[in-house]
Design a protein around this motif. Structure first.
Motif, PDB file in Angstrom:
ATOM      1  N   VAL A   5      24.064   4.971  80.139  1.00 15.95           N
ATOM      2  CA  VAL A   5      24.320   6.135  80.977  1.00 15.95           C
ATOM      3  C   VAL A   5      25.795   6.165  81.349  1.00 15.95           C
ATOM      4  CG1 VAL A   5      23.765   7.330  83.116  1.00 15.95           C
ATOM      5  CG2 VAL A   5      21.977   6.069  81.893  1.00 15.95           C
ATOM      6  N   GLU A   6      26.483   7.231  80.903  1.00 17.71           N
ATOM      7  CA  GLU A   6      27.898   7.398  81.212  1.00 17.71           C
ATOM      8  C   GLU A   6      28.074   8.179  82.511  1.00 17.71           C
ATOM      9  OE1 GLU A   6      27.694   8.051  76.611  1.00 17.71           O
ATOM     10  OE2 GLU A   6      26.553   8.680  78.371  1.00 17.71           O
ATOM     11  N   SER A   7      29.191   7.942  83.152  1.00 13.98           N
ATOM     12  CA  SER A   7      29.562   8.703  84.341  1.00 13.98           C
ATOM     13  C   SER A   7      31.077   8.692  84.478  1.00 13.98           C
ATOM     14  CB  SER A   7      28.909   8.112  85.599  1.00 13.98           C
ATOM     15  OG  SER A   7      29.331   6.780  85.792  1.00 13.98           O
ATOM     16  N   GLY A   8      31.578   9.567  85.356  1.00 17.18           N
ATOM     17  CA  GLY A   8      33.002   9.569  85.656  1.00 17.18           C
ATOM     18  C   GLY A   8      33.793  10.683  85.021  1.00 17.18           C
ATOM     19  N   GLY A   9      33.142  11.494  84.195  1.00 16.25           N
ATOM     20  CA  GLY A   9      33.866  12.606  83.592  1.00 16.25           C
ATOM     21  C   GLY A   9      34.197  13.681  84.620  1.00 16.25           C
ATOM     22  N   GLY A  10      35.013  14.639  84.200  1.00 19.06           N
ATOM     23  CA  GLY A  10      35.371  15.727  85.091  1.00 19.06           C
ATOM     24  C   GLY A  10      36.559  16.498  84.586  1.00 19.06           C
ATOM     25  N   LEU A  11      37.098  17.305  85.476  1.00 19.26           N
ATOM     26  CA  LEU A  11      38.270  18.140  85.174  1.00 19.26           C
ATOM     27  C   LEU A  11      39.496  17.509  85.817  1.00 19.26           C
ATOM     28  CD1 LEU A  11      39.576  20.815  84.197  1.00 19.26           C
ATOM     29  CD2 LEU A  11      38.875  21.816  86.393  1.00 19.26           C
ATOM     30  N   VAL A  12      40.548  17.367  85.038  1.00 18.41           N
ATOM     31  CA  VAL A  12      41.772  16.757  85.540  1.00 18.41           C
ATOM     32  C   VAL A  12      42.964  17.474  84.914  1.00 18.41           C
ATOM     33  CG1 VAL A  12      41.821  14.989  83.733  1.00 18.41           C
ATOM     34  CG2 VAL A  12      42.937  14.535  85.930  1.00 18.41           C
ATOM     35  N   GLN A  13      44.061  17.494  85.628  1.00 17.18           N
ATOM     36  CA  GLN A  13      45.282  18.103  85.076  1.00 17.18           C
ATOM     37  C   GLN A  13      45.960  17.145  84.103  1.00 17.18           C
ATOM     38  OE1 GLN A  13      47.670  19.305  88.472  1.00 17.18           O
ATOM     39  NE2 GLN A  13      46.832  21.374  88.363  1.00 17.18           N
ATOM     40  N   ALA A  14      46.716  17.711  83.202  1.00 15.06           N
ATOM     41  CA  ALA A  14      47.490  16.898  82.264  1.00 15.06           C
ATOM     42  C   ALA A  14      48.378  15.923  83.036  1.00 15.06           C
ATOM     43  CB  ALA A  14      48.331  17.790  81.368  1.00 15.06           C
ATOM     44  N   GLY A  15      48.414  14.701  82.559  1.00 10.58           N
ATOM     45  CA  GLY A  15      49.158  13.648  83.234  1.00 10.58           C
ATOM     46  C   GLY A  15      48.327  12.838  84.207  1.00 10.58           C
ATOM     47  N   GLY A  16      47.137  13.319  84.497  1.00  9.65           N
ATOM     48  CA  GLY A  16      46.261  12.641  85.438  1.00  9.65           C
ATOM     49  C   GLY A  16      45.470  11.514  84.804  1.00  9.65           C
ATOM     50  N   SER A  17      44.564  10.952  85.607  1.00  9.09           N
ATOM     51  CA  SER A  17      43.775   9.799  85.182  1.00  9.09           C
ATOM     52  C   SER A  17      42.303   9.997  85.510  1.00  9.09           C
ATOM     53  CB  SER A  17      44.263   8.529  85.893  1.00  9.09           C
ATOM     54  OG  SER A  17      45.597   8.239  85.571  1.00  9.09           O
ATOM     55  N   LEU A  18      41.478   9.356  84.720  1.00 11.00           N
ATOM     56  CA  LEU A  18      40.038   9.259  84.978  1.00 11.00           C
ATOM     57  C   LEU A  18      39.569   7.884  84.527  1.00 11.00           C
ATOM     58  CD1 LEU A  18      38.509  12.650  83.699  1.00 11.00           C
ATOM     59  CD2 LEU A  18      38.563  11.859  86.071  1.00 11.00           C
TER      60      LEU A  18
END
Length: 125
Positions: A5-18
């Motif tokens: 089970v994966e988690s932690g995805g989302g929307l982020v601006q260029a240059g950001g981190s996840l």
């Protein structure tokens, strides 16, 4: 049988981190090499990173080398990928996968026996 089970995805601006996480069921997690793959719309699934059973060896696709870091915590049955300096071209569904045969894993998807359902990562420009 292993469930991932994966988690932690989302929307982020260029240059950001996840940081993505993938948690496995069962008590045999340390016997699997673990990989991360991704698939963008209209494209083939591609290799991102792999980590050996013990975590002592890792490998990366050239496109993410120096920006992504794969790690694992066998006590928590979890593999991670820390993604920094994200680019719009990193936008994809990210999948984790478990390889029960190879000590160090592999960079091709057919090597993997179990897959998660995926988590969406979207990087805006």
């Amino acid at each position: 049988q292993v469930q991932l089970v994966e988690s932690g995805g989302g929307l982020v601006q260029a240059g950001g981190s996840l940081r993505l996480s993938c948690t496995a069921s069962g008590r045999t997690f340390s016997t699997y090499a673990m990989g991360w793959f991704r698939q963008a719309p209209g494209k083939e699934r591609e290799f991102v990173a792999v980590i050996s059973r013990s975590g002592g060896r890792t490998d990366y696709a050239d496109s993410v080398k120096g920006r992504f870091t794969i790690s694992r915590d066998n006590a928590k049955n979890t593999v991670y990928v820390q993604m920094n300096s994200l680019k719009p071209e990193d936008t994809a569904v990210y999948y984790c996968a478990a390889d029960r045969q190879r000590l160090y894993g592999a960079s091709y998807s057919s090597a993997y026996d179990y897959w998660g359902q995926g988590t969406q990562v979207t990087v805006s420009s």
